[in-house]
Design a protein around this motif. Structure first.
Motif, PDB file in Angstrom:
ATOM      1  N   GLU A  25       0.774  -1.368   0.063  1.00 57.45           N
ATOM      2  CA  GLU A  25      -0.133  -0.007  -0.052  1.00 57.45           C
ATOM      3  C   GLU A  25       0.901   1.276   0.040  1.00 57.45           C
ATOM      4  N   ILE A  26       1.844   1.190   0.601  1.00 63.38           N
ATOM      5  CA  ILE A  26       2.907   2.428   0.645  1.00 63.38           C
ATOM      6  C   ILE A  26       3.462   2.589  -0.436  1.00 63.38           C
ATOM      7  N   ALA A  27       3.988   1.539  -1.268  1.00 67.86           N
ATOM      8  CA  ALA A  27       4.472   1.768  -2.532  1.00 67.86           C
ATOM      9  C   ALA A  27       3.610   2.011  -3.522  1.00 67.86           C
ATOM     10  N   LYS A  28       2.204   1.778  -3.474  1.00 67.63           N
ATOM     11  CA  LYS A  28       1.199   2.166  -4.428  1.00 67.63           C
ATOM     12  C   LYS A  28       1.151   3.691  -4.084  1.00 67.63           C
ATOM     13  N   MET A  29       0.844   4.136  -2.959  1.00 67.67           N
ATOM     14  CA  MET A  29       0.790   5.733  -2.677  1.00 67.67           C
ATOM     15  C   MET A  29       2.125   6.489  -2.905  1.00 67.67           C
ATOM     16  N   ALA A  30       3.441   5.725  -3.030  1.00 68.94           N
ATOM     17  CA  ALA A  30       4.425   6.628  -3.612  1.00 68.94           C
ATOM     18  C   ALA A  30       4.249   6.738  -5.005  1.00 68.94           C
ATOM     19  N   SER A  31       3.824   5.850  -5.577  1.00 69.97           N
ATOM     20  CA  SER A  31       4.022   5.555  -7.024  1.00 69.97           C
ATOM     21  C   SER A  31       2.792   7.003  -7.367  1.00 69.97           C
ATOM     22  N   THR A  32       1.431   6.633  -6.678  1.00 75.88           N
ATOM     23  CA  THR A  32       0.685   8.025  -7.043  1.00 75.88           C
ATOM     24  C   THR A  32       1.108   9.318  -6.649  1.00 75.88           C
ATOM     25  N   LEU A  33       2.014   9.488  -5.705  1.00 73.09           N
ATOM     26  CA  LEU A  33       2.633  10.797  -5.527  1.00 73.09           C
ATOM     27  C   LEU A  33       3.738  11.076  -6.619  1.00 73.09           C
ATOM     28  N   LEU A  76      12.856  14.107 -12.690  1.00 75.08           N
ATOM     29  CA  LEU A  76      11.486  13.324 -12.137  1.00 75.08           C
ATOM     30  C   LEU A  76      11.400  11.884 -12.803  1.00 75.08           C
ATOM     31  N   LYS A  77      11.249  12.126 -14.281  1.00 76.99           N
ATOM     32  CA  LYS A  77      10.894  10.980 -15.169  1.00 76.99           C
ATOM     33  C   LYS A  77      11.892  10.062 -15.044  1.00 76.99           C
ATOM     34  N   VAL A  78      13.308  10.361 -14.750  1.00 78.09           N
ATOM     35  CA  VAL A  78      14.270   9.242 -14.655  1.00 78.09           C
ATOM     36  C   VAL A  78      14.194   8.697 -13.245  1.00 78.09           C
ATOM     37  N   ALA A  79      13.842   9.313 -12.217  1.00 79.39           N
ATOM     38  CA  ALA A  79      13.730   8.976 -11.038  1.00 79.39           C
ATOM     39  C   ALA A  79      12.416   7.936 -11.040  1.00 79.39           C
ATOM     40  N   THR A  80      11.430   8.363 -11.572  1.00 82.35           N
ATOM     41  CA  THR A  80      10.067   7.435 -11.634  1.00 82.35           C
ATOM     42  C   THR A  80      10.331   6.070 -12.323  1.00 82.35           C
ATOM     43  N   ALA A  81      11.513   6.362 -13.520  1.00 85.12           N
ATOM     44  CA  ALA A  81      11.380   5.049 -14.416  1.00 85.12           C
ATOM     45  C   ALA A  81      12.527   4.259 -13.580  1.00 85.12           C
ATOM     46  N   ASP A  84      10.165   2.096 -11.056  1.00 86.37           N
ATOM     47  CA  ASP A  84       9.126   1.639 -11.702  1.00 86.37           C
ATOM     48  C   ASP A  84       9.473   0.154 -12.201  1.00 86.37           C
ATOM     49  N   ASP A  85       8.717  -0.853 -11.849  1.00 82.79           N
ATOM     50  CA  ASP A  85       8.978  -2.204 -12.159  1.00 82.79           C
ATOM     51  C   ASP A  85       7.966  -2.709 -13.215  1.00 82.79           C
ATOM     52  N   THR A  86       7.194  -2.042 -13.587  1.00 81.49           N
ATOM     53  CA  THR A  86       6.270  -2.456 -14.658  1.00 81.49           C
ATOM     54  C   THR A  86       6.923  -2.275 -15.930  1.00 81.49           C
ATOM     55  N   SER A  87       6.833  -3.478 -17.062  1.00 83.16           N
ATOM     56  CA  SER A  87       7.544  -3.508 -18.164  1.00 83.16           C
ATOM     57  C   SER A  87       7.022  -2.396 -19.225  1.00 83.16           C
ATOM     58  N   SER A  88       8.010  -1.918 -20.051  1.00 84.18           N
ATOM     59  CA  SER A  88       7.568  -1.109 -21.143  1.00 84.18           C
ATOM     60  C   SER A  88       7.022  -1.647 -22.304  1.00 84.18           C
ATOM     61  N   ASP A  89       5.848  -1.143 -22.782  1.00 81.23           N
ATOM     62  CA  ASP A  89       5.157  -1.587 -23.940  1.00 81.23           C
ATOM     63  C   ASP A  89       5.767  -1.162 -25.258  1.00 81.23           C
ATOM     64  N   GLU A  90       6.925  -0.601 -25.231  1.00 81.19           N
ATOM     65  CA  GLU A  90       7.569  -0.053 -26.336  1.00 81.19           C
ATOM     66  C   GLU A  90       7.776  -1.128 -27.554  1.00 81.19           C
ATOM     67  N   ASP A  91       7.330  -0.598 -28.760  1.00 77.44           N
ATOM     68  CA  ASP A  91       7.427  -1.487 -29.715  1.00 77.44           C
ATOM     69  C   ASP A  91       8.810  -1.775 -30.021  1.00 77.44           C
ATOM     70  N   GLU A  92       9.180  -2.978 -30.501  1.00 71.35           N
ATOM     71  CA  GLU A  92      10.426  -3.164 -31.097  1.00 71.35           C
ATOM     72  C   GLU A  92      10.761  -2.903 -32.376  1.00 71.35           C
ATOM     73  N   THR A  93       9.983  -2.355 -33.088  1.00 70.55           N
ATOM     74  CA  THR A  93      10.302  -1.814 -34.494  1.00 70.55           C
ATOM     75  C   THR A  93      10.514  -0.212 -34.550  1.00 70.55           C
ATOM     76  N   LEU A  94      11.687   0.004 -35.081  1.00 70.24           N
ATOM     77  CA  LEU A  94      12.311   1.238 -35.050  1.00 70.24           C
ATOM     78  C   LEU A  94      11.329   2.059 -36.338  1.00 70.24           C
ATOM     79  N   GLU A  95      10.974   3.357 -35.849  1.00 75.05           N
ATOM     80  CA  GLU A  95      10.351   4.281 -37.005  1.00 75.05           C
ATOM     81  C   GLU A  95      11.475   4.586 -37.987  1.00 75.05           C
ATOM     82  N   GLN A  96      11.151   4.719 -39.287  1.00 73.39           N
ATOM     83  CA  GLN A  96      12.068   5.333 -40.139  1.00 73.39           C
ATOM     84  C   GLN A  96      11.610   6.476 -40.763  1.00 73.39           C
ATOM     85  N   ASP A  97      10.082   6.891 -40.693  1.00 73.97           N
ATOM     86  CA  ASP A  97       9.667   7.969 -41.305  1.00 73.97           C
ATOM     87  C   ASP A  97       9.290   8.760 -40.105  1.00 73.97           C
ATOM     88  N   PRO A  98       9.285  10.290 -40.405  1.00 77.54           N
ATOM     89  CA  PRO A  98       8.722  11.144 -39.183  1.00 77.54           C
ATOM     90  C   PRO A  98       7.513  10.810 -39.120  1.00 77.54           C
TER      91      PRO A  98
END
Length: 543
Positions: A25-33, A76-81, A84-98
């Motif tokens: 519960e503490i970890a959940k609250m810290a994540s929310t903050l 802040l984002k670096v500290a959060t990442a 953060d134990d959740t896995s990234s949903d990043e697509d493994e295909t690199l974009e070639q066009d803008p």
């Protein structure tokens, strides 16, 4: 977390389960903050950017605020990442066009776009083949398809020693000795290759990395290159580039329309160094003169010329622009006055084009300090002119003039009449009155853009050209001497012009330094940024 008292169980297993539940519960609250902190910071950045759009694209105060907020948000984002134990949903295909132009992602859910690479990025295929035989029964395997994913990696920079072996041969018949001539070097009798010199120049003058830090970077690559040696290399490389830079300067400064602006730069003053801490530094200036015809589809390529001066005297501007003429878009610096002054025939060397962004910043400063309704209305009226400008950017000059005559001119005339009325109703010594007087006293210059589609509504082209100086000041703090300031100006001239023409400055300088001693003077213009073709491509075309 509940504040009611908890009956602690006597059973150790139950006690462990209770502690684990509370930790979750503490970890959940810290994540929310953390999420709330990110949201607040993102909203603050959005507000600052909206203020920038509304009150002035070049407001220095707002620019600094955005930079500081973005840096804090990034931390802040670096500290959060990190937590953060959740896995990234990043697509493994690199974009070639803008990606397509879309609205900014909401701060509640920041969109994580995939990394992009250019189509020319090298690719390496690694096949993981299970073999020809089945691991279970030993039967023959056949290909039914493949799963392909992509991994973005980097080849670290490295120092390479190139041995140039000139083989000697003698003729068996006449005993003539035959040997290929030694290839030219960017710096005669020096070990520095063109790519290494280009890396050092771009690192020092574009990335603003001091040479002593470059010494540490090279040490990690296994090479000990003293910073004193790199100082000599930079100076001699710039000497080799000087003929090209002079040709570039002459071409840009001959433009019939120039943007001009300046910024201070601290310079060590050797004559004052014995008079105490802080006394050995003086204030020099860097001027930027920009040719940018892209907003009106002009035919000349973009370019920027930088000039250093040890002080802010008008004689420097008169010298820089002595062979130029036409229209000069600049701020209200008094040193330009002689350039606008009419001669006996009523013609001046330059016609003055004033900057509406500068005027808008004056009203914005008043509104920020006093929340004046008059200043607020001035900002709104000027904002309408910018809305019209956004619609015609990139269109031919004739079309821009026609649209301005139809839409902008009535609003400019209404602003003039309204400003004159307000000036009679407000205190004459206040900042608001000064802002009105600044615009009304230069009204001919402020309205020149209505009659000439080539003229911009503001001087942002020159102000953008000076931003790298601001970045550099935070790294190197001051120039070592007047000569150092002059070298900085020349280096930025060729580097920033290359960037304005869509070139990678490091690749461009490496190729130019490799070829410049072999180019005859009549062909030197082939190496100008807007004419440049890489050596490999030009050789293929010649073949």
């Amino acid at each position: 977390m509940s504040q009611s008292p908890v009956n602690m169980p006597d059973d150790p297993a139950a006690l462990k389960a209770l502690v684990a539940a509370q930790q979750a519960e503490i970890a959940k609250m810290a994540s929310t903050l953390r999420a709330h902190d990110l949201l607040v910071q993102a909203l603050r950045i959005r507000i600052a950017k909206l203020k920038k759009q509304k009150f002035g694209a070049s407001s220095e105060k707002i620019e600094r605020e955005i930079e500081q907020l973005e840096l804090a948000l990034e931390d802040l984002k670096v500290a959060t990442a990190e937590t953060d134990d959740t896995s990234s949903d990043e697509d493994e295909t690199l974009e070639q066009d803008p990606p397509s132009e879309e609205g900014e992602a909401s701060p509640e859910k920041t969109a994580r776009r995939r990394p992009r690479v250019s189509k020319n990025t090298p690719r390496e295929r690694r096949e993981l083949d299970p073999g020809d035989d089945c691991p279970d029964c030993g039967g023959e395997l056949r290909v039914v398809g493949e799963d392909v994913s992509e991994l973005l990696d980097m080849i670290a920079a490295q120092i390479k020693v190139i041995e140039i072996a000139r083989v000697k041969k003698s003729c068996r018949r006449c005993e003539t000795m035959v040997q290929e001539p030694a290839p030219s070097r960017p710096i005669p009798r020096s070990m520095a290759g063109p790519s290494l010199l280009a890396f050092i120049l771009v690192s020092k003058f574009d990335d603003h990395v001091p040479l002593y830090r470059l010494n540490e970077i090279f040490a990690r690559m296994g090479a000990d290159i003293p910073d004193t040696t790199m100082v000599d290399w930079c100076g001699r490389a710039m000497k080799a580039l000087n003929p090209l830079i002079e040709m570039l300067e002459k071409d840009v400064m001959s433009s019939p329309i120039l943007h001009a602006d300046d910024t201070p730069i601290r310079v060590l003053d050797r004559s004052q160094r014995d008079k105490g801490l802080g006394k050995g530094v003086k204030k020099g200036r860097i001027w930027a003169y920009v040719r940018d015809q892209r907003p009106w589809s002009g035919g000349a390529p973009p370019g920027a010329v930088y000039q250093f001066a040890p002080d802010w005297k008008e004689e420097h501007v008169l010298s820089h622009l002595g062979q130029s003429g036409g229209i000069l878009q600049a701020d209200g610096y008094k040193g330009y006055a002689k350039l606008y002054a009419p001669d006996l025939e009523g013609n001046g060397q330059f016609r003055e084009a004033a900057c509406w962004a500068h005027l808008r910043r004056d009203f914005h400063d008043v509104w920020t300090a006093t929340k004046s309704g008059i200043a607020r209305e001035a900002l709104d009226r000027i904002g309408v002119l910018y809305d019209i400008e956004r619609e015609i950017t990139g269109h031919p000059a004739d079309l821009r003039k026609a649209v301005r005559q139809e839409k902008s001119k009535p609003k400019v005339e209404a602003f003039h009449a309204w400003a004159e009325r307000q000036l009679t109703r407000i205190p004459g010594k206040g900042d608001l009155a000064k802002a009105f007087r600044y615009g009304l006293s230069r009204w001919t210059s402020f309205t020149l853009f209505l009659d000439d589609g080539r003229v911009a509504i503001d001087n942002n082209a020159a102000e953008r050209a000076l931003r790298p100086i601001g970045v550099g000041r935070r790294n190197w703090l001051f120039a070592g001497s007047d000569a150092g300031g002059e070298t900085l100006a020349r280096a930025m001239t060729i580097i920033e012009t290359a960037k304005m023409n869509g070139l990678d400055p490091q690749a461009y300088l490496a190729d130019v330094l490799d070829r410049i001693h072999d180019h005859m003077n009549p062909r030197l213009d082939e190496l100008l940024p807007w004419n440049w073709t890489p050596k490999a491509v030009s050789q293929a075309e010649a073949a």
